[in-house]
Design a protein around this motif. Structure first.
Motif, PDB file in Angstrom:
ATOM      1  N   TYR A   2       0.848  -1.188   0.000  1.00 52.50           N
ATOM      2  CA  TYR A   2       0.000   0.000   0.000  1.00 52.50           C
ATOM      3  C   TYR A   2       0.882   1.236   0.000  1.00 52.50           C
ATOM      4  CZ  TYR A   2      -2.996   3.718   1.718  1.00 52.50           C
ATOM      5  OH  TYR A   2      -3.656   4.895   1.855  1.00 52.50           O
ATOM      6  N   SER A   3       0.477   2.231  -0.756  1.00 55.49           N
ATOM      7  CA  SER A   3       1.127   3.534  -0.661  1.00 55.49           C
ATOM      8  C   SER A   3       0.071   4.586  -0.921  1.00 55.49           C
ATOM      9  CB  SER A   3       2.294   3.668  -1.643  1.00 55.49           C
ATOM     10  OG  SER A   3       1.815   3.738  -2.960  1.00 55.49           O
ATOM     11  N   GLY A   4       0.209   5.687  -0.227  1.00 61.21           N
ATOM     12  CA  GLY A   4      -0.757   6.766  -0.361  1.00 61.21           C
ATOM     13  C   GLY A   4      -0.224   8.004   0.320  1.00 61.21           C
ATOM     14  N   GLN A   5      -1.130   8.915   0.576  1.00 64.22           N
ATOM     15  CA  GLN A   5      -0.729  10.150   1.238  1.00 64.22           C
ATOM     16  C   GLN A   5      -1.870  10.699   2.066  1.00 64.22           C
ATOM     17  OE1 GLN A   5       0.519  12.287  -2.216  1.00 64.22           O
ATOM     18  NE2 GLN A   5      -1.501  13.070  -2.668  1.00 64.22           N
ATOM     19  N   VAL A   6      -1.503  11.453   3.081  1.00 67.80           N
ATOM     20  CA  VAL A   6      -2.449  12.156   3.931  1.00 67.80           C
ATOM     21  C   VAL A   6      -2.168  13.641   3.756  1.00 67.80           C
ATOM     22  CG1 VAL A   6      -3.200  12.552   6.310  1.00 67.80           C
ATOM     23  CG2 VAL A   6      -2.495  10.257   5.596  1.00 67.80           C
ATOM     24  N   GLN A   7      -3.225  14.386   3.472  1.00 68.22           N
ATOM     25  CA  GLN A   7      -3.081  15.832   3.278  1.00 68.22           C
ATOM     26  C   GLN A   7      -3.737  16.543   4.460  1.00 68.22           C
ATOM     27  OE1 GLN A   7      -4.393  17.142  -0.555  1.00 68.22           O
ATOM     28  NE2 GLN A   7      -4.282  19.291  -0.021  1.00 68.22           N
ATOM     29  N   ILE A  20       1.769  14.187   3.875  1.00 67.56           N
ATOM     30  CA  ILE A  20       2.502  13.097   4.522  1.00 67.56           C
ATOM     31  C   ILE A  20       2.316  11.844   3.680  1.00 67.56           C
ATOM     32  CG2 ILE A  20       2.738  11.672   6.593  1.00 67.56           C
ATOM     33  CD1 ILE A  20       1.450  14.015   8.152  1.00 67.56           C
ATOM     34  N   ARG A  21       3.429  11.297   3.215  1.00 70.11           N
ATOM     35  CA  ARG A  21       3.382  10.053   2.426  1.00 70.11           C
ATOM     36  C   ARG A  21       3.334   8.854   3.376  1.00 70.11           C
ATOM     37  NH1 ARG A  21       3.582  11.238  -2.653  1.00 70.11           N
ATOM     38  NH2 ARG A  21       4.741  13.045  -3.386  1.00 70.11           N
ATOM     39  N   VAL A  22       2.534   7.862   3.001  1.00 72.29           N
ATOM     40  CA  VAL A  22       2.354   6.666   3.814  1.00 72.29           C
ATOM     41  C   VAL A  22       2.595   5.451   2.927  1.00 72.29           C
ATOM     42  CG1 VAL A  22       0.722   5.343   5.205  1.00 72.29           C
ATOM     43  CG2 VAL A  22       0.618   7.845   5.210  1.00 72.29           C
ATOM     44  N   ASN A  23       3.457   4.549   3.394  1.00 70.73           N
ATOM     45  CA  ASN A  23       3.718   3.290   2.696  1.00 70.73           C
ATOM     46  C   ASN A  23       3.554   2.144   3.672  1.00 70.73           C
ATOM     47  OD1 ASN A  23       4.602   4.364   0.113  1.00 70.73           O
ATOM     48  ND2 ASN A  23       6.385   5.096   1.225  1.00 70.73           N
ATOM     49  N   GLY A  24       3.052   1.036   3.194  1.00 67.76           N
ATOM     50  CA  GLY A  24       2.887  -0.110   4.073  1.00 67.76           C
ATOM     51  C   GLY A  24       2.841  -1.404   3.294  1.00 67.76           C
ATOM     52  N   ASN A  25       3.118  -2.468   3.995  1.00 66.17           N
ATOM     53  CA  ASN A  25       3.055  -3.800   3.413  1.00 66.17           C
ATOM     54  C   ASN A  25       2.110  -4.610   4.292  1.00 66.17           C
ATOM     55  OD1 ASN A  25       3.493  -6.163   2.076  1.00 66.17           O
ATOM     56  ND2 ASN A  25       5.703  -6.183   2.356  1.00 66.17           N
TER      57      ASN A  25
END
Length: 137
Positions: A2-7, A20-25
């Motif tokens: 998963y990858s995305g961002q929070v504004q 803020i960029r967010v990455n996860g597995n």
């Protein structure tokens, strides 16, 4: 993966927005790595050398319990028995290595395919399968 961002909006005039960029597995409760083992291609000459004891040819698969610590490997089963498989307990209840090795006496020229079934005590993951291949030229 998963990858995305929070504004975020701020009340600070010089920086009205923060990104803020967010990455996860995101992983399953029970994970098998790799999910297939391809031992590649080998000449008959090399197979003959290995049969005589000139080296070994092994590949590991790792079984990981990502939540909990009660993993048990109850049984290993090979569909065609073209390979052998042994269990190594790396971290009791959490991580196991399954070491796979070709049974050179049973292999034939061409593509050799088998399937390793791993029987566990984990609900929903009672049987995990790993395809195995080795081609002899």
């Amino acid at each position: 993966v998963y990858s995305g961002q929070v504004q975020l909006s701020t009340n600070y005039p010089e920086k009205p927005e923060i990104l803020i960029r967010v990455n996860g597995n995101i992983r399953s409760v029970l994970e098998v790595r790799p999910n297939a083992i391809n031992l590649g291609k080998m000449s008959q000459e090399r197979i003959d050398q290995l049969k005589k004891g000139a080296g070994s040819f092994k590949r590991p698969a790792t079984i990981i319990l990502n939540r909990g610590n009660d993993l048990e490997i109850r049984k290993l089963e090979l569909e065609k028995s073209l390979f052998t498989a042994t269990i190594k307990n790396l971290h009791p209840g959490k991580i196991f290595h399954i070491v796979v090795e070709p049974d050179f006496e049973k292999l034939i020229k061409g593509k050799n395919e088998d399937r390793l079934r791993i029987y566990t005590n984990q609900r929903g993951h009672e049987i995990v399968e790993i395809p195995l291949t080795l081609e002899i030229l």
